[in-house]
Design a protein around this motif. Structure first.
Motif, PDB file in Angstrom:
ATOM      1  N   ILE A 105      -5.655  -0.483 -12.435  1.00  0.00           N
ATOM      2  CA  ILE A 105      -4.673  -1.304 -11.729  1.00  0.00           C
ATOM      3  C   ILE A 105      -3.763  -0.431 -10.862  1.00  0.00           C
ATOM      4  CG2 ILE A 105      -2.650  -2.776 -12.082  1.00  0.00           C
ATOM      5  CD1 ILE A 105      -4.179  -4.017 -14.452  1.00  0.00           C
ATOM      6  N   ALA A 106      -3.363   0.734 -11.400  1.00  0.00           N
ATOM      7  CA  ALA A 106      -2.518   1.635 -10.614  1.00  0.00           C
ATOM      8  C   ALA A 106      -3.263   2.082  -9.359  1.00  0.00           C
ATOM      9  CB  ALA A 106      -2.122   2.839 -11.455  1.00  0.00           C
ATOM     10  N   TRP A 107      -4.529   2.397  -9.534  1.00  0.00           N
ATOM     11  CA  TRP A 107      -5.345   2.870  -8.415  1.00  0.00           C
ATOM     12  C   TRP A 107      -5.596   1.724  -7.438  1.00  0.00           C
ATOM     13  CZ3 TRP A 107      -5.810   7.080  -6.141  1.00  0.00           C
ATOM     14  CH2 TRP A 107      -6.947   7.509  -5.474  1.00  0.00           C
ATOM     15  N   GLY A 108      -5.832   0.543  -7.987  1.00  0.00           N
ATOM     16  CA  GLY A 108      -6.141  -0.623  -7.157  1.00  0.00           C
ATOM     17  C   GLY A 108      -4.956  -1.072  -6.322  1.00  0.00           C
ATOM     18  N   SER A 109      -3.720  -0.896  -6.848  1.00  0.00           N
ATOM     19  CA  SER A 109      -2.588  -1.359  -6.049  1.00  0.00           C
ATOM     20  C   SER A 109      -2.432  -0.529  -4.779  1.00  0.00           C
ATOM     21  CB  SER A 109      -1.291  -1.385  -6.854  1.00  0.00           C
ATOM     22  OG  SER A 109      -1.291  -0.413  -7.831  1.00  0.00           O
ATOM     23  N   ILE A 110      -2.891   0.727  -4.840  1.00  0.00           N
ATOM     24  CA  ILE A 110      -2.871   1.556  -3.626  1.00  0.00           C
ATOM     25  C   ILE A 110      -3.836   0.974  -2.593  1.00  0.00           C
ATOM     26  CG2 ILE A 110      -3.309   3.855  -2.715  1.00  0.00           C
ATOM     27  CD1 ILE A 110      -1.126   3.941  -4.747  1.00  0.00           C
ATOM     28  N   TYR A 111      -5.053   0.695  -3.044  1.00  0.00           N
ATOM     29  CA  TYR A 111      -6.037   0.089  -2.140  1.00  0.00           C
ATOM     30  C   TYR A 111      -5.487  -1.207  -1.563  1.00  0.00           C
ATOM     31  CZ  TYR A 111      -9.850   3.190  -3.613  1.00  0.00           C
ATOM     32  OH  TYR A 111     -10.663   4.257  -3.857  1.00  0.00           O
ATOM     33  N   ALA A 112      -4.816  -1.999  -2.422  1.00  0.00           N
ATOM     34  CA  ALA A 112      -4.300  -3.277  -1.968  1.00  0.00           C
ATOM     35  C   ALA A 112      -3.299  -3.082  -0.829  1.00  0.00           C
ATOM     36  CB  ALA A 112      -3.655  -4.015  -3.130  1.00  0.00           C
ATOM     37  N   LEU A 113      -2.394  -2.100  -1.002  1.00  0.00           N
ATOM     38  CA  LEU A 113      -1.390  -1.874   0.046  1.00  0.00           C
ATOM     39  C   LEU A 113      -2.037  -1.468   1.366  1.00  0.00           C
ATOM     40  CD1 LEU A 113       1.650   0.015  -1.502  1.00  0.00           C
ATOM     41  CD2 LEU A 113       1.597  -2.250  -0.526  1.00  0.00           C
ATOM     42  N   ILE A 114      -3.062  -0.611   1.287  1.00  0.00           N
ATOM     43  CA  ILE A 114      -3.715  -0.195   2.537  1.00  0.00           C
ATOM     44  C   ILE A 114      -4.498  -1.379   3.112  1.00  0.00           C
ATOM     45  CG2 ILE A 114      -5.141   1.558   3.644  1.00  0.00           C
ATOM     46  CD1 ILE A 114      -4.827   3.291   1.191  1.00  0.00           C
ATOM     47  N   ALA A 115      -5.154  -2.134   2.235  1.00  0.00           N
ATOM     48  CA  ALA A 115      -6.000  -3.241   2.700  1.00  0.00           C
ATOM     49  C   ALA A 115      -5.177  -4.292   3.447  1.00  0.00           C
ATOM     50  CB  ALA A 115      -6.718  -3.873   1.516  1.00  0.00           C
ATOM     51  N   ILE A 116      -3.917  -4.482   3.022  1.00  0.00           N
ATOM     52  CA  ILE A 116      -3.076  -5.471   3.695  1.00  0.00           C
ATOM     53  C   ILE A 116      -2.934  -5.140   5.177  1.00  0.00           C
ATOM     54  CG2 ILE A 116      -0.708  -6.323   3.849  1.00  0.00           C
ATOM     55  CD1 ILE A 116      -0.591  -6.167   0.833  1.00  0.00           C
ATOM     56  N   GLY A 117      -2.774  -3.830   5.474  1.00  0.00           N
ATOM     57  CA  GLY A 117      -2.642  -3.412   6.874  1.00  0.00           C
ATOM     58  C   GLY A 117      -3.867  -3.793   7.690  1.00  0.00           C
TER      59      GLY A 117
END
Lengths: 300, 405
Positions: free
Chosen positions: A12-24
Motif C-alpha cells: 500500500i505504501a508503494w502503491g500510493s506513490i504510483y497513485a500520485l504519479i498516475a493522477i498526473g
C-alpha cells in the motif's frame, strides 16, 4: 499471516506513490487527450528540488515539521512551475497539430529532462537526507509500520481527497470537467481552455513532486533516470483504473503497488516488471476502458 | 580595422593554436588506457581506482619513466554501464591506439570490455573484477585481485565459524555476474561446512524498494543474510531491513567497499561484515606508506579500489620494463621496421610488442604490492589473501585475515 500483513503494508505504501504519479497522467489525458510522457521526469525534478531545498535548509540535522512541509511545498512549487513552462513552450504551440505530434514532443521533453538532469545534477546517485526521524508506529505480531510509511500513505490520501474536492466542488474544477467532456462546447460557454490546461499541468506536476518527496523519505536514493520506470508503471496504473478517471488512477496505483510487492514476496523479483505489463495486456483485452473508466462512444 | 582584416586575425589565431596543440601531441609519451565508472551507480569504484592509477603514473613519471620514456594514461568513463564500457574500450584501442588497458572494477563491465581487448590482442589488467569468467575470456586478460570462489568461501566460513550461523539467506542482484557468482560460491562452501541456505531472493541493480524481498526472508527466520551486491543498493537494503525489524548480521563481499556505504546506510550498518582486499588498519609497511602518500595527495583514506588500481598499474609498468620494448635499440628497430612513422607510439604499438608485454605480465611472480604479494597463476588470476572487516560506529574495523588454501 504476519508476513502477509507486512507485505500488504509494503504494497500500500508503494502503491500510493504510483497513485500520485498516475493522477498526473490521467488528469492531463482527461483534459488534453495527451499522454504526457515527460511526467516521470517531472517527478525526478521534484526529487532533486526537494534534495537541494533540504540541504539548503539543513533539515536533516534537525528535522522539524515546518521544515519538512517547506521542503515538500518547495518541490511542489518548483514542479508546478516546470509543468507550466513545459505546457506553454512545448505543447501549446502544437494544440492544432495532429495528436501524434504532441505525443512525440512529449517523448522529446522526457529525453531532454533526463539528459539535462544528468548534465546539471550529475549521473551519480544522491542520497536524500533523512528529513523525518524514523519511529515505529506499530511493532508487534511480526508486523512493523514505521511513521515514514504512514506519512507516505497519509499524505497521498490527503492530496487525493483535496484534489477530488477541488475538481468536484470548485468552479475551476467544474471547468476542467467541462473541458474534458467537450472542449469546443466548453469554450463556447466562455471557459478559457488555455487557462484550464495550464491549471491541469500545474496540479499534475505538483502531485508528481509530492510523490517524489514521499519516495525519497523511505527510499532515499535519487538520480536523473529515476523517473523512467515509475513513470511507465504509473502510466499502466492510470490505464488500469481507466485513463482520464482520477479515482481510477488511485485504485490502479494501489493495485499495481500491492501486486508488485506480492509478486516479489511470493514468486520472484524477476517477475516484478512483468506483472505490470501483464496487467496492462489483460486490462486492454478485457476492459479497454479501465476498471472505473466509462464507455467512451466514438463521436461520428 | 576592417571586417576582412578582423577575419584574417581570427583565422591566424585558430591556426596558431592548432599548430601548438599538434606540436604538443608529437611529444613521445607511451600511451596506456583506462576505462572505469567515474559516474553512475558505482561511481566511487571508478574514481578511487583512478586515483590509485594516477598515483602510480605520477610516481613513474617523476622517477624518469622506463628507459627515459614517460607515460600517459587516457581515461574513459563508462557511466557504470556495460554497453558504455564496450564503447570506451573500442575507442581506447581504435582511436587512441593504446598499448595496454587497465580496468574495469565491476565484473559485468570487464566482461563487456575483455572480449574486445582479446580480439585486438591488447593486454588488459583488471584491478578488481573478481568473477572467474573475466580472465577466462582469453590469454590477454589478467587480474591482480582474488576471485569469487575464494571470496565466497571466505564469507561462508566466516558465517559458519565466527558467526556460528547454520541457516543463511541470500539476497542477490540477479542482473549482475559478480553477485550471482558470489552467491553460488557462498552456497557451496556454506553447505559443505554443515550449514543450509534456506532461501534466496533477488533484486535488480537500480532498485530502491526491497521491503517485499526482506519481508519474505524474515518470515523464514535466517540467522545471517548474505548480500553480494554493490554499496548503493546494500546501503538501502540495510536501512530497509532494520526498518522491518531484521536485526541479524548482514554480510557481503568487496562490492560493499565504498566510503558512501556508511553515508547511505548509516546506523543500519551496525552488525554487518564484508570481505575485502585490504584494510587501512593493516600495519604492513607497504600499506601504511601507501596510505600516507595517498592522504597527502587526496586528503582521504583510500578504500580497497585505490590500492588495487595502484598495484595493477605497477604490474603493467613492470611488465613493460621486463618486455624490453622501450630499450633504445628496440625502439630504433621499431622505427626502421615502420618507416614514415611520426610518433613513438605509432612505432612501438605492434602486435609482437603487445605480445611481449602480455608474456611479461604472465610471468609476474612474488610482486610485493600494497594489497599483498601478487603472483599471477596459469589462469591469469592473482593468488592473494582476503580480509574480513566489520562496520562499527560508522567505521570499518579489521576482523581477520584469511589466506588461500
Amino acid at each position: 499471516m504476519s508476513e502477509f500483513l507486512q507485505q500488504l503494508i509494503n504494497g500500500i505504501a508503494w502503491g500510493s506513490i504510483y497513485a500520485l504519479i498516475a493522477i498526473g497522467y490521467t488528469m492531463v489525458y482527461g483534459v488534453l487527450r495527451l499522454i504526457n510522457f515527460a511526467h516521470g521526469d517531472v517527478y525526478m525534478v521534484g526529487a532533486f528540488a526537494g534534495f537541494y531545498a533540504a540541504r539548503w535548509l539543513k533539515i536533516s540535522e534537525e528535522p522539524t515539521f515546518i521544515g519538512v512541509t517547506g521542503v515538500l511545498l518547495f518541490a511542489m512549487f518548483a514542479c508546478a512551475l516546470l509543468g507550466f513552462i513545459i505546457e506553454k513552450s512545448a505543447y501549446k504551440p502544437l494544440r492544432k497539430s495532429p495528436r501524434l505530434t504532441a505525443l512525440i514532443t512529449a517523448i522529446g521533453i522526457s529525453l531532454f529532462l533526463e539528459n539535462a538532469g544528468q548534465l546539471i545534477f550529475g549521473a551519480d546517485p544522491k542520497f536524500f537526507p533523512q528529513i523525518i526521524t524514523k519511529k515505529n508506529l506499530i511493532a508487534g505480531g511480526g508486523v512493523i509500520l514505521t511513521n515514514q510509511q504512514a506519512i507516505v500513505v497519509g499524505v497521498s490520501l490527503f492530496m487525493m481527497i483535496m484534489l477530488q474536492l477541488f475538481i468536484q466542488k470548485t468552479r475551476t474544477g467544474k471547468a476542467m470537467r467541462a473541458v474534458s467532456f467537450n472542449r469546443e462546447a466548453a469554450s463556447l460557454m466562455g471557459i478559457s481552455i488555455d487557462k484550464i490546461i495550464s491549471v491541469t499541468f500545474v496540479l499534475g506536476s505538483a502531485l508528481a513532486a509530492a510523490a517524489a518527496i514521499l519516495v525519497a523519505l523511505t527510499n532515499p536514493k535519487i538520480e536523473p533516470l529515476m523517473g523512467i520506470m515509475p513513470g511507465i508503471k504509473a502510466f499502466v496504473a492510470a490505464v488500469l483504473g481507466g485513463i482520464g478517471n482520477i479515482p481510477g488512477a488511485m485504485l490502479g496505483g494501489m493495485i499495481m503497488g500491492v501486486a508488485e510487492v506480492m509478486v516479489i514476496g511470493y514468486l520472484s523479483s524477476t517477475y516484478r516488471d512483468a506483472i505490470a505489463f501483464a496487467i496492462l495486456i489483460l486490462i486492454l483485452l478485457f476492459k479497454p476502458s479501465g476498471l472505473l473508466g466509462g464507455f467512451a462512444g466514438e463521436k461520428v | 580595422m576592417t571586417k576582412n582584416s578582423k577575419f584574417f586575425w581570427i583565422i591566424w589565431g585558430i591556426s596558431i593554436s592548432l599548430l601548438l596543440t599538434s606540436c604538443a601531441k608529437k611529444e613521445d609519451l607511451v600511451l596506456l588506457g583506462e576505462y572505469g565508472s567515474l559516474t553512475g551507480v558505482t561511481a566511487t569504484f571508478g574514481k578511487s581506482t583512478q586515483k590509485g592509477i594516477q598515483m602510480a603514473l605520477d610516481e613513474i613519471n617523476q622517477t624518469g619513466g622506463i628507459e627515459g620514456k614517460l607515460f600517459k594514461i587516457i581515461v574513459e568513463d563508462d557511466q557504470s554501464k556495460p554497453e558504455e564500457a564496450a564503447t570506451a574500450v573500442k575507442k581506447l584501442i581504435n582511436q587512441d591506439k593504446v598499448l595496454l588497458i587497465l580496468g574495469e572494477v565491476a565484473s559485468s563491465r570487464s566482461l563487456a570490455g575483455a572480449p574486445i581487448c582479446q580480439e585486438a590482442k591488447v593486454p588488459m589488467i583488471t584491478p578488481s573484477s573478481t568473477n572467474p569468467k573475466v580472465t577466462q575470456v582469453g590469454d590477454y586478460i589478467f587480474r591482480v585481485c582474488f576471485i569469487d570462489p575464494f571470496q565466497g568461501e571466505v564469507m561462508a566460513k566466516f558465517a559458519r565459524n565466527t558467526l556460528k550461523a547454520t541457516k543463511a539467506a541470500i539476497l542477490k542482484d540477479i542482473k549482475n555476474d559478480y553477485s550471482v557468482g558470489l552467491a553460488e560460491f557462498f552456497t557451496q562452501t556454506f553447505e559443505q561446512s554443515g550449514g543450509t541456505v534456506i532461501t534466496e531472493e533477488s533484486y535488480s541493480e537500480g532498485d530502491i524498494e526491497f521491503r517485499a524481498q526482506l519481508t519474505a526472508l524474515k518470515a523464514k527466520n535466517p540467522e545471517v543474510i548474505f548480500i553480494p551486491g554493490y554499496y548503493t543498493e546494500v546501503g538501502l537494503i540495510a536501512r530497509q531491513a532494520r526498518d522491518l525489524g531484521i536485526t541479524i548480521p548482514l554480510i557481503g563481499g568487496d562490492g560493499w567497499d565504498s566510503p558512501r556505504l556508511v553515508e547511505i546506510g548509516g546506523e543500519a550498518l551496525e552488525n554487518t561484515y564484508y570481505s575485502n582486499h585490504y584494510t587501512p588498519e593493516d600495519p604492513r609497511p607497504e600499506i601504511q606508506n601507501f596510505i600516507t602518500k595517498y592522504k597527502e595527495k587526496y586528503n582521504e583514506i583510500p578504500d580497497a579500489m585505490a590500492p588495487l588500481g595502484y598495484d595493477a598499474t605497477w604490474i603493467a609498468f613492470n611488465a613493460i620494463k621486463l618486455s624490453g620494448i622501450l630499450k633504445e635499440e628496440n625502439i630504433k628497430k621499431a622505427y626502421t621496421d615502420k618507416p614514415n612513422t611520426g610518433s613513438l607510439m605509432e612505432a612501438i604499438n605492434t602486435e609482437s610488442n603487445r605480445q611481449k608485454i602480455r608474456d611479461a605480465i604472465a610471468q609476474t611472480r612474488d610482486f610485493t604490492g600494497v594489497t599483498g604479494v601478487i603472483t599471477i597463476d596459469e589462469n591469469r588470476n592473482a593468488k592473494k589473501s582476503a580480509v574480513v572487516v566489520k562496520i562499527e560506529g560508522g567505521k570499518v574495523r579489521f576482523m581477520e585475515t584469511i589466506n588461500p588454501s
